[in-house]
Motif scaffolding. Structure first.
Motif, PDB file in Angstrom:
ATOM      1  N   UNK A 380       0.833  -1.198   0.000  1.00 40.32           N
ATOM      2  CA  UNK A 380       0.000   0.000   0.000  1.00 40.32           C
ATOM      3  C   UNK A 380       0.872   1.255   0.000  1.00 40.32           C
ATOM      4  N   UNK A 381       0.674   2.103  -1.022  1.00 39.30           N
ATOM      5  CA  UNK A 381       1.424   3.366  -1.113  1.00 39.30           C
ATOM      6  C   UNK A 381       0.437   4.483  -1.439  1.00 39.30           C
ATOM      7  N   UNK A 382       0.570   5.552  -0.702  1.00 44.79           N
ATOM      8  CA  UNK A 382      -0.305   6.700  -0.890  1.00 44.79           C
ATOM      9  C   UNK A 382       0.529   7.961  -1.082  1.00 44.79           C
ATOM     10  N   UNK A 383       0.208   8.730  -2.096  1.00 47.67           N
ATOM     11  CA  UNK A 383       0.844  10.026  -2.320  1.00 47.67           C
ATOM     12  C   UNK A 383       0.024  11.085  -1.594  1.00 47.67           C
ATOM     13  N   UNK A 384       0.697  11.893  -0.746  1.00 44.23           N
ATOM     14  CA  UNK A 384      -0.064  12.853   0.055  1.00 44.23           C
ATOM     15  C   UNK A 384       0.376  14.302  -0.144  1.00 44.23           C
ATOM     16  N   UNK A 385       1.566  14.537  -0.751  1.00 44.98           N
ATOM     17  CA  UNK A 385       1.988  15.917  -0.912  1.00 44.98           C
ATOM     18  C   UNK A 385       3.048  16.021  -2.000  1.00 44.98           C
ATOM     19  N   UNK A 386       2.991  17.110  -2.761  1.00 45.32           N
ATOM     20  CA  UNK A 386       4.041  17.476  -3.706  1.00 45.32           C
ATOM     21  C   UNK A 386       4.451  18.904  -3.400  1.00 45.32           C
ATOM     22  N   UNK A 387       5.774  19.132  -3.401  1.00 43.85           N
ATOM     23  CA  UNK A 387       6.256  20.452  -3.013  1.00 43.85           C
ATOM     24  C   UNK A 387       7.478  20.814  -3.838  1.00 43.85           C
ATOM     25  N   UNK A 388       7.540  22.064  -4.286  1.00 42.05           N
ATOM     26  CA  UNK A 388       8.721  22.599  -4.946  1.00 42.05           C
ATOM     27  C   UNK A 388       8.750  24.096  -4.707  1.00 42.05           C
ATOM     28  N   UNK A 389       9.690  24.526  -3.915  1.00 44.64           N
ATOM     29  CA  UNK A 389       9.762  25.945  -3.565  1.00 44.64           C
ATOM     30  C   UNK A 389       9.990  26.846  -4.770  1.00 44.64           C
ATOM     31  N   UNK A 390      10.916  26.517  -5.698  1.00 43.54           N
ATOM     32  CA  UNK A 390      11.119  27.409  -6.846  1.00 43.54           C
ATOM     33  C   UNK A 390       9.886  27.555  -7.735  1.00 43.54           C
ATOM     34  N   UNK A 391       8.992  26.565  -7.697  1.00 40.36           N
ATOM     35  CA  UNK A 391       7.783  26.612  -8.515  1.00 40.36           C
ATOM     36  C   UNK A 391       6.566  27.090  -7.729  1.00 40.36           C
ATOM     37  N   UNK A 392       6.750  27.370  -6.446  1.00 40.23           N
ATOM     38  CA  UNK A 392       5.618  27.768  -5.625  1.00 40.23           C
ATOM     39  C   UNK A 392       4.587  26.664  -5.504  1.00 40.23           C
ATOM     40  N   UNK A 393       5.039  25.426  -5.567  1.00 39.45           N
ATOM     41  CA  UNK A 393       4.150  24.267  -5.532  1.00 39.45           C
ATOM     42  C   UNK A 393       4.120  23.675  -4.132  1.00 39.45           C
ATOM     43  N   UNK A 394       2.930  23.518  -3.571  1.00 44.39           N
ATOM     44  CA  UNK A 394       2.762  22.865  -2.270  1.00 44.39           C
ATOM     45  C   UNK A 394       1.322  22.374  -2.204  1.00 44.39           C
ATOM     46  N   UNK A 395       1.102  21.167  -2.707  1.00 42.73           N
ATOM     47  CA  UNK A 395      -0.246  20.621  -2.818  1.00 42.73           C
ATOM     48  C   UNK A 395      -0.378  19.379  -1.963  1.00 42.73           C
ATOM     49  N   UNK A 396      -1.432  19.357  -1.155  1.00 42.84           N
ATOM     50  CA  UNK A 396      -1.729  18.214  -0.290  1.00 42.84           C
ATOM     51  C   UNK A 396      -2.983  17.521  -0.796  1.00 42.84           C
ATOM     52  N   UNK A 397      -2.948  16.206  -0.814  1.00 43.99           N
ATOM     53  CA  UNK A 397      -4.059  15.421  -1.345  1.00 43.99           C
ATOM     54  C   UNK A 397      -3.887  14.003  -0.860  1.00 43.99           C
ATOM     55  N   UNK A 398      -4.745  13.123  -1.285  1.00 42.98           N
ATOM     56  CA  UNK A 398      -4.635  11.713  -0.943  1.00 42.98           C
ATOM     57  C   UNK A 398      -4.887  10.910  -2.208  1.00 42.98           C
ATOM     58  N   UNK A 399      -3.845  10.248  -2.675  1.00 44.12           N
ATOM     59  CA  UNK A 399      -3.930   9.508  -3.919  1.00 44.12           C
ATOM     60  C   UNK A 399      -3.273   8.149  -3.743  1.00 44.12           C
ATOM     61  N   UNK A 400      -4.058   7.096  -3.920  1.00 48.36           N
ATOM     62  CA  UNK A 400      -3.542   5.742  -3.772  1.00 48.36           C
ATOM     63  C   UNK A 400      -2.847   5.306  -5.057  1.00 48.36           C
ATOM     64  N   UNK A 401      -1.627   4.795  -4.895  1.00 51.67           N
ATOM     65  CA  UNK A 401      -0.874   4.268  -6.034  1.00 51.67           C
ATOM     66  C   UNK A 401      -1.105   2.765  -6.102  1.00 51.67           C
ATOM     67  N   UNK A 402      -1.930   2.359  -7.052  1.00 53.92           N
ATOM     68  CA  UNK A 402      -2.242   0.945  -7.195  1.00 53.92           C
ATOM     69  C   UNK A 402      -1.107   0.218  -7.896  1.00 53.92           C
ATOM     70  N   UNK A 403      -1.054  -1.089  -7.701  1.00 53.24           N
ATOM     71  CA  UNK A 403       0.014  -1.907  -8.276  1.00 53.24           C
ATOM     72  C   UNK A 403       0.025  -1.807  -9.798  1.00 53.24           C
ATOM     73  N   UNK A 404       1.158  -1.311 -10.320  1.00 55.21           N
ATOM     74  CA  UNK A 404       1.427  -1.239 -11.755  1.00 55.21           C
ATOM     75  C   UNK A 404       0.428  -0.371 -12.519  1.00 55.21           C
ATOM     76  N   UNK A 405      -0.132   0.621 -11.841  1.00 58.70           N
ATOM     77  CA  UNK A 405      -1.087   1.539 -12.456  1.00 58.70           C
ATOM     78  C   UNK A 405      -0.469   2.939 -12.480  1.00 58.70           C
ATOM     79  N   UNK A 406       0.121   3.366 -13.623  1.00 64.36           N
ATOM     80  CA  UNK A 406       0.821   4.650 -13.650  1.00 64.36           C
ATOM     81  C   UNK A 406      -0.110   5.823 -13.379  1.00 64.36           C
ATOM     82  N   UNK A 407       0.437   6.820 -12.741  1.00 68.94           N
ATOM     83  CA  UNK A 407      -0.246   8.078 -12.493  1.00 68.94           C
ATOM     84  C   UNK A 407       0.560   9.200 -13.151  1.00 68.94           C
TER      85      UNK A 407
END
Length: 836
Positions: A380-407
């Motif tokens: 079980x793997x869940x993506x919960x945040x992406x951040x990049x200061x130079x891009x002003x990116x800071x997004x919080x969410x909940x996204x399940x990474x299913x087996x062998x299912x590209x996102x």
């Protein structure tokens, strides 16, 4: 397809995305074993390619030690066998070659701020030019950060090392050994990193200074680095050969070997071991307070490892991670946490990649980004945040990474207007001859800049939060080479590139100066002008430009009229956009074995106002290892025919006034043994052939076949660029026509006088110059001219390949004379026998 909307992000599934290499089960198992070894080694030498890749490979992959290589310099002063880059550009190439080598042998790379200023014959000169205290502080910094248990030096601290840089690297390593545990030495560093006592220092004895040492020599530690690793499917000497082969600019392609291979180590300082450099060191988890609970957890993970299902190890790895997290802060805690996090990612087959739609953009400009994520396990793997200061990116969410299912995550973000440009940190400021200027001291020791833009992803793996960082890159598909990538760069909105590095004005006639202006952002509009020396004028004074779209370019020309007086100066190009001035050029280095390198130097050109005369109109050039002689000849007003091997024919040679061989042509051109007879016949019939330096080994032609009369090549050189030059034949035409050459013409030379001078030659040659380094005998072989038939044969070890691109006036005058010899009807009959 799954679609998610979070802020400005769009998520959806996609199959068929290309993937980068992920470690297989055998590599993962080796990493698991490494997790249970707590020992470290720092190898120390002077240059890229000095390191013993056999030792580094063995220590990193068999002993599983944290293994680093500290190179004092980046190899800026060496020669280049793959292209024309020298100096700082060569240092960039060799830095990346070292990093490529470390990716193969498993080592970690470090540097000091020392500059490779060329061959040095003693350590006193080296340490004076480098700045002994400055470089010593860098060595101490690296040791306190890396905290090695053992230091291995490639060289001894004396003349046996054969090079002042080599000797100095050993001296500094020994001095640092005594200082790193002294809190009064560099107290701010001690406060930041703590103090550290290395256990022992050894010299990795080289065969070139000790031919008799073997495993039976008293006091010597022997290490058999030729053993086989079944998990990697290679012996360490085979891996080491692949690593050493990355030094392509130095011609160090190496063949792998199999079987036992001993390396020998002489004790120098610290706690002496008898048979193994680690025997006095606790390399188990018990060296760390509370670590005794970690060792059995790792051992269980190794025993239970299932090569067909690496993900089954993730629960145990998470237990190990939690136990390590409880330990007090230390280099081993941080090092092993990073290793565990990488192992969890590897076991899950977790793939993260961030790509941009272009390879560069300016601050404030938008960047289209695509991020691919895929979990290739049942964990079980869940993506919960992406951040990049130079891009002003800071997004919080909940996204399940299913087996062998590209996102796929798509986003458009603007680069921060305050983001700095992507130029190598050690080249961002003017520097002295021996020491790079690095204002941000935290960068000292680092091999290269961090990626211009990084994306930090927070994922939760089986309930354990992990932070994974990936660089933003640009990818494309080449129809022959397949999928390729290069770093994403943050650059100015406009680049201003002169088409020449040197401009020569022989008189007051106007000369067209051409500039290539290129956009680093979309829709650039402004004006371009030249900053000229006093009394010089350009027509027009300014030129308006407009560039539609990013990475578009335009050629602009100014007619420049110089002043009356002789002058050695510079011309600077300045672009003005919306009230801001930009004077940056773009240099990029492209070779298949390293990532694309980007350098942003000042947009300037060296301008010489002096009456340099020439005779003749067409010069043939046959390439060697790579130099910029053709450009320099064009600066003098010659038409240059860069001749291919098949074009060197008697008929074609009748069209040229002189032929110049590039540096090391006799070493690198496999056809030279067939070409040289044609060239010598050309000389005999009245032509001029100028042969630049070659080394005395690996010749592609018999030593008695490249010249009309015997010449014995040697390793003689004069490294002190300001050493006295004595003119032996002041009346020789080559020193008088069409330009008068005096001792003043040898002022302002850079790095060296020359290298690989002949040590003996036939009396049919005339030696025109004499020079030597301090304390050494006269070297008279730097410039030999011989009359052969109706023409002239010139052999020179003078470093024209360095001086001409730097715009050294005297070098231009002398080179013009040498390629003008055909116009001299008669040579003086004077013959002076020179002591060999």
């Amino acid at each position: 397809m799954r679609i998610f909307a979070f802020c400005v992000l769009l998520f959806y599934s996609l199959s068929g995305i290309s993937q980068n290499h992920q470690p297989g089960s055998s590599e993962i198992k080796l990493k698991l074993k490494k997790l249970n070894f707590l020992g470290s080694v720092l190898y120390v030498a002077a240059h890229p390619d000095d390191e013993n890749t056999r030792v580094i490979t063995y220590l990193a992959n068999d002993r599983l030690a944290a293994t680093g290589y500290l190179s004092m310099t980046r190899g800026d002063g060496g020669q280049n066998l793959i292209g024309p880059e020298i100096g700082e550009l060569l240092g960039l190439i060799r830095t990346q070659e070292l990093l490529a080598a470390r990716r193969i042998d498993g080592g970690q790379q470090f540097f000091t701020r020392a500059i490779d200023f060329g061959f040095s014959k003693n350590y006193q000169e080296t340490l004076e030019i480098w700045g002994r205290d400055e470089i010593l502080s860098d060595v101490v910094r690296v040791i306190r950060q890396f905290q090695p248990d053992v230091i291995l030096t490639r060289f001894p601290p004396d003349e046996r090392a054969g090079h002042g840089h080599h000797t100095s690297s050993a001296i500094l390593a020994q001095e640092a050994f005594d200082l790193t545990n002294n809190s009064n030495y560099l107290p701010e560093l001690a406060k930041e990193f703590g103090v550290w006592q290395v256990s022992a220092l050894y010299t990795n004895t080289g065969r070139w200074w000790n031919q008799t040492m073997d495993e039976d020599t008293p006091g010597i530690i022997t290490m058999n680095v030729g053993t086989y690793n079944s998990l990697l499917g290679k012996s360490y000497t085979e891996i080491a050969a692949d690593s050493r082969t990355q030094h392509k600019s130095q011609g160090f392609g190496s063949a792998g070997r199999r079987g036992d291979a001993n390396e020998y180590f002489e004790f120098v300082k610290g706690e002496k071991a008898d048979k193994d450099i680690f025997e006095k060191i606790n390399t188990t988890w018990t060296r760390v307070e509370g670590g005794d609970k970690v060792q059995p957890l790792i051992q269980k993970c190794i025993l239970d490892f299932n090569a067909e299902n690496p993900a089954a190890s993730i629960p145990q790895l998470i237990i190990i991670r939690k136990q390590i997290s409880l330990l007090k802060n230390s280099v081993w805690k941080n090092r092993k946490l990073a290793e565990v996090d990488q192992l969890i990612k590897d076991c899950a087959g977790l793939y993260l990649e961030a790509t941009a739609s272009q390879y560069m953009a300016a601050p404030g400009q938008p960047v289209r980004m695509l991020m691919e994520l895929i979990n290739r396990s049942s964990v079980s793997i869940e993506m919960v945040n992406l951040k990049s200061e130079p891009l002003g990116l800071d997004s919080t969410f909940s996204l399940t990474l299913k087996n062998n299912d590209p996102i796929i995550i798509k986003s458009v973000k603007n680069i921060s207007s305050n983001k700095s440009y992507s130029s190598p940190y050690w080249l961002s400021e003017p520097h002295a001859a021996g020491l790079f200027t690095v204002k941000d001291k935290s960068l000292i020791g680092k091999p290269e800049n961090d990626p211009a833009i990084q994306i930090a992803a927070k994922v939760v793996v089986a309930g354990q939060p992990l932070f994974l960082t990936v660089p933003l890159v640009y990818k494309w598909t080449d129809p022959v080479k397949g999928e390729l990538m290069r770093p994403f760069e943050v650059v100015p909105p406009v680049f201003v590139n002169f088409t020449k590095s040197v401009v020569v004005f022989n008189d007051q006639s106007a000369q067209s100066i051409t500039i290539l202006i290129k956009s680093g952002s979309a829709d650039v509009k402004g004006t371009l002008k030249l900053d000229l020396p006093a009394g010089w004028v350009s027509e027009p004074k300014t030129i308006a430009f407009e560039l539609k779209g990013i990475n578009t370019e335009k050629t602009i020309s100014f007619n420049v009229v110089p002043g009356k007086e002789d002058l050695d100066s510079t011309i600077k190009a300045v672009a003005e956009i919306e009230g801001k001035s930009y004077s940056t050029s773009l240099k990029q280095i492209h070779y298949d074995h390293i990532p694309v390198q980007t350098l942003l130097p000042s947009a300037s050109v060296r301008a010489l106002r002096m009456n340099i005369k020439k005779e003749g109109s067409v010069v043939g050039y046959i390439a060697g290892a790579g130099d910029e002689i053709p450009t320099s000849l064009r600066n003098l007003g010659f038409e240059v025919w860069e001749m291919k091997n098949e074009e060197v024919t008697p008929l074609n040679l009748k069209r040229v006034d002189a032929v110049v061989l590039g540096i090391r042509t006799l070493n690198t051109n496999e056809r030279i043994r067939f070409i040289m007879p044609v060239l010598l016949d050309y000389v005999k019939e009245g032509g001029t052939l100028l042969v630049q330096y070659n080394t005395n080994n690996d010749l592609e032609i018999a030593p008695d076949k490249f010249s009309p009369y015997p010449i014995t090549l040697s390793r003689d050189r004069v490294t002190q660029e300001n050493s006295e030059v004595r003119i032996l034949k002041p009346n020789h035409p080559a020193l008088n026509y069409p330009n008068k050459i005096t001792s003043a013409d040898f002022e302002g030379w850079v790095q060296e006088r020359g290298l690989y001078f002949p040590s003996a030659w036939s009396d049919s040659y005339e030696a025109l110059l004499s020079m030597n380094d301090q304390g050494e005998p006269a070297r008279n072989g730097s410039l030999l001219v011989g009359k052969y038939g109706e023409g002239h044969y010139v052999y020179t070890g003078l470093s024209f390949f360095r001086e001409l691109p730097e715009g050294v006036p005297g070098a231009y005058k002398l080179f013009a004379n040498l390629v003008s010899l055909k116009k001299i009807k008669a040579m003086p009959d004077e013959k002076v026998k020179v002591k060999k």
